[in-house]
Design an enzyme around this catalytic site. Sequence first.
Site, PDB file in Angstrom:
ATOM      1  N   GLY A 151       0.869  -1.194   0.103  1.00 25.16           N
ATOM      2  CA  GLY A 151      -0.342  -0.055   0.066  1.00 25.16           C
ATOM      3  C   GLY A 151       0.877   1.286  -0.183  1.00 25.16           C
ATOM      4  O   GLY A 151       0.603   2.300   0.597  1.00 25.16           O
ATOM      5  N   GLY A 175      -0.379   4.837  -0.705  1.00 24.31           N
ATOM      6  CA  GLY A 175      -1.415   5.726   0.235  1.00 24.31           C
ATOM      7  C   GLY A 175      -0.528   6.836   0.943  1.00 24.31           C
ATOM      8  O   GLY A 175       0.603   6.996   1.032  1.00 24.31           O
ATOM      9  N   ASP A 227       1.599  -1.690  -4.804  1.00 24.23           N
ATOM     10  CA  ASP A 227       0.701  -0.854  -4.761  1.00 24.23           C
ATOM     11  C   ASP A 227      -0.262  -1.326  -6.010  1.00 24.23           C
ATOM     12  O   ASP A 227       0.156  -1.983  -6.971  1.00 24.23           O
ATOM     13  CB  ASP A 227       0.663   0.571  -4.652  1.00 24.23           C
ATOM     14  N   ARG A 245      -1.914   0.572  -7.897  1.00 23.17           N
ATOM     15  CA  ARG A 245      -1.347   1.430  -9.108  1.00 23.17           C
ATOM     16  C   ARG A 245       0.270   1.996  -9.012  1.00 23.17           C
ATOM     17  O   ARG A 245       0.774   1.644  -8.037  1.00 23.17           O
ATOM     18  CB  ARG A 245      -2.227   2.732  -9.169  1.00 23.17           C
ATOM     19  N   TYR A 267     -14.326  -2.468   9.109  1.00 20.01           N
ATOM     20  CA  TYR A 267     -12.795  -2.204   9.357  1.00 20.01           C
ATOM     21  C   TYR A 267     -12.542  -2.583  10.827  1.00 20.01           C
ATOM     22  O   TYR A 267     -11.227  -3.229  10.921  1.00 20.01           O
ATOM     23  CB  TYR A 267     -12.788  -0.458   9.028  1.00 20.01           C
ATOM     24  N   LYS A 309      -9.639  -5.098  11.467  1.00 20.50           N
ATOM     25  CA  LYS A 309      -8.030  -5.154  12.030  1.00 20.50           C
ATOM     26  C   LYS A 309      -8.148  -5.891  13.360  1.00 20.50           C
ATOM     27  O   LYS A 309      -7.040  -6.318  13.677  1.00 20.50           O
ATOM     28  CB  LYS A 309      -8.029  -3.474  12.206  1.00 20.50           C
TER      29      LYS A 309
HETATM   30  C1  AKB Z   1     -10.223   5.725   9.532  1.00 14.09           C
HETATM   31  O1  AKB Z   1     -11.094   6.838   9.447  1.00 14.09           O
HETATM   32  O2  AKB Z   1     -10.744   4.808   9.003  1.00 14.09           O
HETATM   33  C2  AKB Z   1      -8.641   5.608   9.979  1.00 14.09           C
HETATM   34  C3  AKB Z   1      -8.850   5.076  11.441  1.00 14.09           C
HETATM   35  C4  AKB Z   1      -9.103   5.867  12.317  1.00 14.09           C
HETATM   36  O3  AKB Z   1      -8.149   4.087  11.310  1.00 14.09           O
HETATM   37  N1  AKB Z   1      -8.272   7.040   9.740  1.00 14.09           N
END
Ligand code: AKB
Length: 345
Positions: A10, A13, A34, A36, A155, A159
């Site tokens: 990545g 980024g 990445d 791209r 997310y 994680k």
């Molecule tokens: C998000 O907003 O998804 C990230 C984070 C807080 O992990 N910046």
Amino acid sequence: MSTPTILITGAGGEMGHALIEALADAEVAIVATDLRPLPSNIAERCVAVLHGRDGDVTDPAFVRAAAEYPIERIFHLAAVLSTAAERDPVAAHRVNVEGTLNVLELAQMLGRRHDRSVRVLFPSTIAVYGFASLDDKVRCGRVRENDALEPQTLYGIAKLHCERLGIYYSSFYRRLSGEKPRVDFRALRFPGLISADTLPTGGTSDYAPEMLHAAARGEPYACFVRPDTQIPFMAMPDGVRALLQLAEAPVERLSRRVYNIGAFAPTAAEIAAAVRRYFPDASIEFAPDVHRQAIVDSWCADVDDSAARHDWGWQPQYDFERAFAEYLVPAVTRRYASVETTERR
Ligand code: AKB
């Protein structure tokens, strides 16, 4: 001794850019990946850039291509951030979980091949925390690593799962077959990051950098959270420094594999006030988006990072005032002044 090879996934980024720049004077050979191609100023600092299928952490071609290099350390930055992950949970799960599993397998395979352990640095997030109500969030205050691990976003769930996968690969990998773990996994739970050079895409802490960059460009900004919204933030140079510092920490100093790190925890109203102080003409209104608001309301208001401070000497260089005065405002002003000059030519 030969130059150590590090892999950065990545790399295109926000954090990838900042990390590659921070490593400019380091004696390391960087293999960057990445989806791209990378901009030439970043690509020219790398010994190899893998993109397309070879740069896609979800693709077996990535593992094959990366395994060609004698990688000792991996900064696994490729991820789909929280708002983007809510929009497409299946794609986000593929990148954030299957991609991380591929990285851990790659590390294990390289460790076995070269008979050493491969260090994997993993940016985790405050999104692993989850509060059912604002009252619970306020009551908890500064959250410790083992508190409130009830993420409400795909997310955060991904994680947290990957943190545990990393611990598995470091400590328990294939215990039944007797194979030695070859992975030295280390994770940082990052707060929202604010960079003067780049804007994030797809995150929910994005309102802070967006507010600042819009003001510096002279554009109005509608903030998608309420003024009283509070989560922790950090200036990008501190984020990169934390990653590099944890990467260097002797393993015997680490009492855990996953650490909170903090710097400052302003409300959105305090961020707007700081932006207006430096850009008095800034036009900022608050227009909360119900879904994105719910995401940040479920995250912690601040973190307790005493374990990182104790174990490997974590200490942010930028508090809220200093971040604006000495990093964000000067750099963002320079950035848009030079864009204007280029556009006028
Ligand atoms: C998000 O907003 O998804 C990230 C984070 C807080 O992990 N910046």
